[in-house]
Design a protein around this motif. Structure first.
Motif, PDB file in Angstrom:
ATOM      1  N   ILE A 263      30.728   7.596  17.605  1.00 29.98           N
ATOM      2  CA  ILE A 263      31.052   8.460  16.455  1.00 29.98           C
ATOM      3  C   ILE A 263      31.280   7.624  15.203  1.00 29.98           C
ATOM      4  CG2 ILE A 263      32.787  10.032  15.501  1.00 29.98           C
ATOM      5  CD1 ILE A 263      33.169  11.128  18.349  1.00 29.98           C
ATOM      6  N   LEU A 264      32.057   6.546  15.324  1.00 30.40           N
ATOM      7  CA  LEU A 264      32.337   5.696  14.166  1.00 30.40           C
ATOM      8  C   LEU A 264      31.072   4.985  13.688  1.00 30.40           C
ATOM      9  CD1 LEU A 264      35.808   4.107  15.113  1.00 30.40           C
ATOM     10  CD2 LEU A 264      35.320   6.234  13.882  1.00 30.40           C
ATOM     11  N   GLU A 265      30.247   4.535  14.620  1.00 33.72           N
ATOM     12  CA  GLU A 265      28.990   3.880  14.226  1.00 33.72           C
ATOM     13  C   GLU A 265      28.087   4.842  13.456  1.00 33.72           C
ATOM     14  OE1 GLU A 265      28.235   0.457  17.677  1.00 33.72           O
ATOM     15  OE2 GLU A 265      27.306   2.437  17.875  1.00 33.72           O
ATOM     16  N   SER A 266      28.103   6.120  13.838  1.00 31.69           N
ATOM     17  CA  SER A 266      27.239   7.084  13.154  1.00 31.69           C
ATOM     18  C   SER A 266      27.627   7.217  11.684  1.00 31.69           C
ATOM     19  CB  SER A 266      27.312   8.458  13.844  1.00 31.69           C
ATOM     20  OG  SER A 266      28.525   9.129  13.564  1.00 31.69           O
ATOM     21  N   VAL A 267      28.922   7.059  11.380  1.00 32.43           N
ATOM     22  CA  VAL A 267      29.361   7.102   9.981  1.00 32.43           C
ATOM     23  C   VAL A 267      28.770   5.927   9.210  1.00 32.43           C
ATOM     24  CG1 VAL A 267      31.351   7.049   8.429  1.00 32.43           C
ATOM     25  CG2 VAL A 267      31.508   8.275  10.608  1.00 32.43           C
ATOM     26  N   ALA A 268      28.880   4.726   9.789  1.00 29.40           N
ATOM     27  CA  ALA A 268      28.352   3.531   9.118  1.00 29.40           C
ATOM     28  C   ALA A 268      26.830   3.584   8.991  1.00 29.40           C
ATOM     29  CB  ALA A 268      28.779   2.280   9.893  1.00 29.40           C
ATOM     30  N   PHE A 269      26.141   4.072  10.031  1.00 27.40           N
ATOM     31  CA  PHE A 269      24.682   4.164   9.968  1.00 27.40           C
ATOM     32  C   PHE A 269      24.239   5.134   8.875  1.00 27.40           C
ATOM     33  CE2 PHE A 269      24.401   2.978  14.749  1.00 27.40           C
ATOM     34  CZ  PHE A 269      24.315   1.627  14.423  1.00 27.40           C
ATOM     35  N   ARG A 270      24.938   6.228   8.746  1.00 27.43           N
ATOM     36  CA  ARG A 270      24.569   7.183   7.701  1.00 27.43           C
ATOM     37  C   ARG A 270      24.901   6.646   6.312  1.00 27.43           C
ATOM     38  NH1 ARG A 270      26.510  12.995   8.613  1.00 27.43           N
ATOM     39  NH2 ARG A 270      28.376  12.084   9.503  1.00 27.43           N
ATOM     40  N   ASN A 271      25.981   5.871   6.213  1.00 25.94           N
ATOM     41  CA  ASN A 271      26.260   5.199   4.941  1.00 25.94           C
ATOM     42  C   ASN A 271      25.100   4.279   4.558  1.00 25.94           C
ATOM     43  OD1 ASN A 271      28.766   6.277   4.256  1.00 25.94           O
ATOM     44  ND2 ASN A 271      29.903   4.787   5.468  1.00 25.94           N
ATOM     45  N   LYS A 272      24.607   3.506   5.507  1.00 21.04           N
ATOM     46  CA  LYS A 272      23.484   2.602   5.258  1.00 21.04           C
ATOM     47  C   LYS A 272      22.237   3.388   4.871  1.00 21.04           C
ATOM     48  CE  LYS A 272      20.508  -0.879   5.762  1.00 21.04           C
ATOM     49  NZ  LYS A 272      20.264  -1.826   4.633  1.00 21.04           N
ATOM     50  N   GLN A 273      21.974   4.462   5.584  1.00 18.71           N
ATOM     51  CA  GLN A 273      20.790   5.281   5.334  1.00 18.71           C
ATOM     52  C   GLN A 273      20.805   5.830   3.905  1.00 18.71           C
ATOM     53  OE1 GLN A 273      20.642   9.026   7.497  1.00 18.71           O
ATOM     54  NE2 GLN A 273      18.533   8.630   8.119  1.00 18.71           N
ATOM     55  N   LEU A 274      21.929   6.372   3.492  1.00 17.06           N
ATOM     56  CA  LEU A 274      22.028   6.977   2.171  1.00 17.06           C
ATOM     57  C   LEU A 274      22.068   5.914   1.074  1.00 17.06           C
ATOM     58  CD1 LEU A 274      22.116   9.582   0.671  1.00 17.06           C
ATOM     59  CD2 LEU A 274      24.551   9.771   1.138  1.00 17.06           C
ATOM     60  N   TYR A 275      22.733   4.796   1.349  1.00 15.78           N
ATOM     61  CA  TYR A 275      22.778   3.693   0.386  1.00 15.78           C
ATOM     62  C   TYR A 275      21.360   3.204   0.066  1.00 15.78           C
ATOM     63  CZ  TYR A 275      23.641  -1.012  -1.486  1.00 15.78           C
ATOM     64  OH  TYR A 275      23.647  -2.149  -2.259  1.00 15.78           O
ATOM     65  N   ASP A 276      20.532   3.060   1.090  1.00 15.89           N
ATOM     66  CA  ASP A 276      19.154   2.579   0.877  1.00 15.89           C
ATOM     67  C   ASP A 276      18.355   3.550   0.014  1.00 15.89           C
ATOM     68  OD1 ASP A 276      19.639   0.316   2.339  1.00 15.89           O
ATOM     69  OD2 ASP A 276      18.630   1.001   4.166  1.00 15.89           O
ATOM     70  N   ILE A 277      18.557   4.854   0.225  1.00 15.96           N
ATOM     71  CA  ILE A 277      17.861   5.854  -0.590  1.00 15.96           C
ATOM     72  C   ILE A 277      18.293   5.733  -2.051  1.00 15.96           C
ATOM     73  CG2 ILE A 277      17.608   8.335  -1.036  1.00 15.96           C
ATOM     74  CD1 ILE A 277      17.943   8.778   1.995  1.00 15.96           C
ATOM     75  N   ILE A 278      19.600   5.572  -2.273  1.00 19.90           N
ATOM     76  CA  ILE A 278      20.123   5.480  -3.639  1.00 19.90           C
ATOM     77  C   ILE A 278      19.595   4.234  -4.335  1.00 19.90           C
ATOM     78  CG2 ILE A 278      22.227   5.193  -5.008  1.00 19.90           C
ATOM     79  CD1 ILE A 278      23.677   6.855  -2.861  1.00 19.90           C
TER      80      ILE A 278
END
Length: 518
Positions: free
Chosen positions: A402-417
């Motif tokens: 669950i905690l890793e999914s938060v960090a992975f989604r942060n990375k995913q969205l950061y790359d888009i931005i």
């Protein structure tokens, strides 16, 4: 009940500012002194209603009682009298709205939450429609011919269940009383800030601010007006919209019958924009990451308004006099919600345990958690799920996933931005309850290869509302003074190469694909 009480030690003549944050899960109030230190606090849990599957509502009378209650309790906890409050600033969850009768003040329905999915079928229908494709073509051509970015956003227009636009259209299709009142020019529309202003002033003030308006999906940030074309398209009467005022502004005073004395209301602001202001992200390239009920990345783009696809959208951060600051935002659903759910099913007792549980194992052994994801996928039907479960899977693996999914989604969205917003990033500042989890913070720092600052007080939306109210009332002088009041509790520097996470993130991305269109 008061969340905590600190000795005020203040003379009766001392003045203070109150910041209230009406969030998705909690209504919080803090009383701040001139050093922006919290002198008294109170909080109450938001009581959401679920009348039908996918529907999320709030009872307006219960919310009003909670709002008034936390202010009274926080001032009492600070050992102060209401007459010592120089200004009130109000931060609210965005796009949660209500409609009511202009003459009687009676609501036509409960607040419809930004989390509500009643318009999901309508959203999907519109996003697949021929008419929307025609709109895309027209505005793509206009953008090509003029080069004006104003035409870029409509060329990528897609509807979302999180915005108020489609749910407001649903109201006028399904609630006869609201539709009839609108025809007679007797219907008022308001997000939570508008309704609270209306109640605080006993109907004397009917208004919203630019930050809240820009998050509804029916306000045009380029022209800074309610969008008549979109409103007509969705059969929403233009007469229902409130006037839009500056964010830091004298909205009048709360009626003296409510708190015993009139309290000046000097700011209303949307919660994420308020957190940006509270973090003192005043310069282009400053980045605010909120991890609360949902997750939000906000980039200050200064006086430039970026229109982009891939789940990013432009917002007005705040308007103060002639200054208009724009933001680009990307959001993620179910951050704190997923962690709270894990607690409810007894994966852990106290949220503080999760960091230790995650660090007690080397990895999640291929277990992935997929929450309800609406970043680039924009799929309200995506199924939250665990994948990769094995006989040897333990609670620690589930919590780490669950905690890793938060960090992975942060990375995913950061790359888009980074790809879409061509402004050099300056600082990244995190807030929200999940920012207290150092496992998530460190992993996010590693993945994006950026330093992340965490403030001493994670309630940035309350602080931002207080800052804005304090500026309008003269309690604080300017933004330079506010910057000096910032207190940083921790700084997370990259410690691992992001490539070390690639196998785990690739597995997680594969798991998200399996959960689409459930």
């Amino acid at each position: 009940m008061p969340c905590g009480q600190e000795e005020s030690g203040a003379a009766a003549s001392a003045r203070f500012v109150v910041g209230v944050d009406v969030g998705s899960t909690v209504v919080k109030c803090h009383v701040y002194d001139r050093a922006a230190a919290v002198r008294g606090s109170s909080c109450r849990k938001v009581e959401s209603l679920y009348p039908h599957p996918g529907w999320v509502e709030l009872d307006p009378e219960v919310l009003w009682s909670q709002f008034v209650g936390v202010i009274k309790e926080a001032v009492q906890a600070a050992g102060l009298h209401m007459r010592q409050i120089a200004a009130l600033g109000i931060s609210t969850q965005r796009a949660t709205f209500i409609t009511w009768h202009k003459r009687t003040g009676k609501p036509f329905h409960n607040f419809i939450s930004w989390q509500d999915l009643r318009s999901a079928e309508l959203v999907n229908s519109w996003n697949k429609s021929l008419l929307l494709k025609v709109i895309h073509v027209i505005f793509t051509v206009l953008h090509f011919l003029t080069g004006n970015d104003r035409y870029l956003a409509p060329s990528f227009l897609t509807f979302s269940t999180q915005h108020a636009s489609m749910k407001l259209s649903w109201v006028f299709k399904n609630i006869h009383e609201a539709e009839e009142a609108a025809r007679k020019n007797n219907c008022c529309f308001g997000t939570i800030d508008t309704w609270l202003l209306y109640r605080l002033t006993k109907g004397a003030v009917y208004a919203t601010d630019y930050s809240n308006a820009s998050a509804t999906g029916v306000f045009e940030p380029f022209t800074k007006c309610w969008n008549p074309t979109l409103s007509n398209l969705l059969s929403i009467p233009m007469s229902i919209y409130p006037p839009v005022k500056d964010t830091s502004f004298n909205f009048g005073s709360a009626d003296s019958e409510i708190f015993g004395v009139p309290i000046p209301i000097m700011a209303v602001v949307a919660d994420q924009q308020s957190a940006v202001f509270g973090e003192c992200c005043f310069h282009p390239g400053d980045v605010k990451l909120t991890m609360g009920t949902g997750g939000f990345w906000n980039v200050n783009t200064g006086d430039r308004l970026f229109a982009s696809r891939n789940g990013l959208y432009p917002l007005i951060g705040w308007k103060i006099g002639e200054e208009v600051v724009y933001l680009t935002e990307g959001c993620m659903s179910d951050i704190g919600t997923a962690i709270k759910w894990a607690q409810d099913i007894n994966l852990f007792t106290n949220v503080d345990e999760t960091e230790k549980m995650a660090r007690s194992i080397v990895d999640s052994q291929g277990v992935c958690f997929v929450p309800g994801l609406q970043v680039s996928l924009n799929d309200p039907c995506l199924s939250a799920s665990f994948m990769g479960l094995k006989p040897c899977t333990t609670r620690n693996h589930l919590v780490r996933a669950i905690l890793e999914s938060v960090a992975f989604r942060n990375k995913q969205l950061y790359d888009i931005i980074v790809k879409k917003i061509r402004i050099p990033f300056q600082t990244v500042r995190a807030d929200g309850g999940v920012s207290n989890n150092s496992f998530v913070m460190q992993m996010t720092s590693d993945l994006i290869n950026k330093k992340i600052e965490k403030p001493a007080n994670a309630d940035m939306s309350s602080l931002g509302a207080a800052f804005l109210a304090g500026l309008a009332s003269g309690f604080w002088t300017d933004k330079e003074e506010l910057k000096k009041l910032r207190r940083i509790e921790a700084v997370f520097e990259p410690q691992k190469d992001s490539e070390e996470y690639k196998p785990a993130m690739d597995t997680w991305l594969q798991a998200t694909k399996c959960s689409l269109h459930w």
